[in-house]
Write an enzyme that holds these catalytic residues in place. Structure first.
Site, PDB file in Angstrom:
ATOM      1  N   ASP A  70       0.816  -1.216   0.000  1.00 33.02           N
ATOM      2  CA  ASP A  70       0.000   0.000   0.000  1.00 33.02           C
ATOM      3  C   ASP A  70       0.850   1.267   0.000  1.00 33.02           C
ATOM      4  O   ASP A  70       2.080   1.214   0.170  1.00 33.02           O
ATOM      5  CB  ASP A  70      -0.970  -0.006   1.202  1.00 33.02           C
ATOM      6  N   ASP A 139      -7.745  -2.501  13.935  1.00 30.95           N
ATOM      7  CA  ASP A 139      -9.122  -2.762  13.482  1.00 30.95           C
ATOM      8  C   ASP A 139      -9.194  -4.008  12.591  1.00 30.95           C
ATOM      9  O   ASP A 139     -10.225  -4.286  12.001  1.00 30.95           O
ATOM     10  CB  ASP A 139      -9.674  -1.533  12.740  1.00 30.95           C
ATOM     11  N   HIS A 141      -7.267  -4.510   9.859  1.00 30.97           N
ATOM     12  CA  HIS A 141      -6.928  -4.303   8.448  1.00 30.97           C
ATOM     13  C   HIS A 141      -5.660  -5.050   8.058  1.00 30.97           C
ATOM     14  O   HIS A 141      -4.771  -5.270   8.875  1.00 30.97           O
ATOM     15  CB  HIS A 141      -6.853  -2.807   8.082  1.00 30.97           C
ATOM     16  N   GLU A 146      -9.688  -1.796   5.146  1.00 31.95           N
ATOM     17  CA  GLU A 146     -10.336  -1.504   6.424  1.00 31.95           C
ATOM     18  C   GLU A 146     -11.621  -2.332   6.573  1.00 31.95           C
ATOM     19  O   GLU A 146     -12.122  -2.883   5.588  1.00 31.95           O
ATOM     20  CB  GLU A 146     -10.677  -0.007   6.482  1.00 31.95           C
TER      21      GLU A 146
HETATM   22  P1  PGA Z   1       2.199  -1.586  12.794  1.00 34.31           P
HETATM   23  O1  PGA Z   1       1.120  -1.470  11.619  1.00 34.31           O
HETATM   24  O2  PGA Z   1       3.102  -2.710  12.424  1.00 34.31           O
HETATM   25  O3  PGA Z   1       2.913  -0.265  12.768  1.00 34.31           O
HETATM   26  O4  PGA Z   1       1.441  -1.837  14.044  1.00 34.31           O
HETATM   27  C1  PGA Z   1       0.480  -2.614  11.196  1.00 34.31           C
HETATM   28  C2  PGA Z   1      -0.618  -2.267  10.231  1.00 34.31           C
HETATM   29  O5  PGA Z   1      -1.249  -1.203  10.389  1.00 34.31           O
HETATM   30  O6  PGA Z   1      -0.894  -3.064   9.324  1.00 34.31           O
END
Ligand code: PGA
Length: 243
Positions: A70, A139, A141, A146
């Site tokens: 992404d 959440d 994702h 999302e």
């Molecule tokens: P993080 O992000 O590794 O910084 O917790 C994970 C994500 O949002 O997929």
């Protein structure tokens, strides 16, 4: 939990080392393999380990191709918070990968729909993703997919949730600077990978780990669909496995 192997280790560094073992084995078996890569804090110990193993001559990235999950909409590749820049600083600039073999969705695409189609086409032209790395958002994702009413099939644009923008504001000067939208591979793009490795660390991820892997599959928790994939390795630390 279905076809998901869950491995619980003591620390995030242990998680990074084991994930690096899986990447090292994949690249040894298939020197021209196609990797799906992720950003965020969770993969940093893995990337540090891959850099060290490349410098030590253990992993050769010269024929490896990569596709990132992404990118923020509207951020230039050299923007300090862009995911392209993150990948350069944390991995690509320190290993012997060919720059033209690394792909990140273009945050500045003039025609996003054409960019999405091109991204999918290019992944297909490479023969598909052999090993996809994932983290998970609070959440649920994966990439920037999302919670919603369905699982998006292909690369597309998304409106980030308030929770995601809040979680990611630590990288920006203020919440206002966190982009509202992003481009991400679809859940279908991710599910088409031959193997998936998902890393989950920290007590703040214990609840979502439980909801994603020990509860029914639902697009309200996008990562839960991984229960339907035939080759997923979930590597977590004790803190994340707390539930
Ligand atoms: P993080 O992000 O590794 O910084 O917790 C994970 C994500 O949002 O997929």
């Amino acid at each position: 939990m279905s076809g998901v192997r869950m491995i619980v280790l003591d620390t995030p560094e242990d998680v990074g080392r084991l994930a690096a073992d899986l990447f090292e084995m994949e690249i040894a078996a298939r020197p021209a393999c196609v990797l799906g890569l992720a950003t965020g804090s969770t993969p940093l110990p893995l990337y540090r380990e891959l850099v060290a193993r490349n410098k030590a001559g253990r992993i050769d990235f010269s024929r490896v191709r990569t596709f990132n999950l992404d990118e923020y909409e509207g951020l230039a590749p050299d923007h300090p918070q862009s995911y392209r820049r993150f990948m350069q600083e944390n991995l690509f600039d320190h290993i012997n990968i060919r720059p033209e073999n690394t792909r990140v969705p273009d945050g500045l695409a003039a025609d996003p729909e054409a960019m999405f189609a091109g991204y999918e086409r290019e992944i297909g032209a490479c023969g598909g993703i052999d090993l996809q790395l994932l983290g998970i958002g609070h959440d649920g994702h994966i990439g920037f997919n999302e919670p919603g009413d369905f699982f998006p099939p292909c690369t597309h644009d998304v409106t980030l949730t308030a929770q995601t923008r809040e979680a990611n504001k630590r990288f920006f000067a203020s919440l206002d600077e966190v982009p509202l939208r992003a481009y991400t591979m679809g859940v279908g793009t991710v599910m088409a990978a031959r193997k998936i490795v998902i890393l989950i660390t920290g007590a703040d991820k214990a609840d979502i780990l439980q909801r994603a892997f020990f509860a029914p599959v639902t697009p309200q928790v996008p990562a839960s669909v991984l229960q339907f994939h035939h080759d997923v390795t979930l590597i977590c630390d004790r803190a994340a496995a707390g539930r």
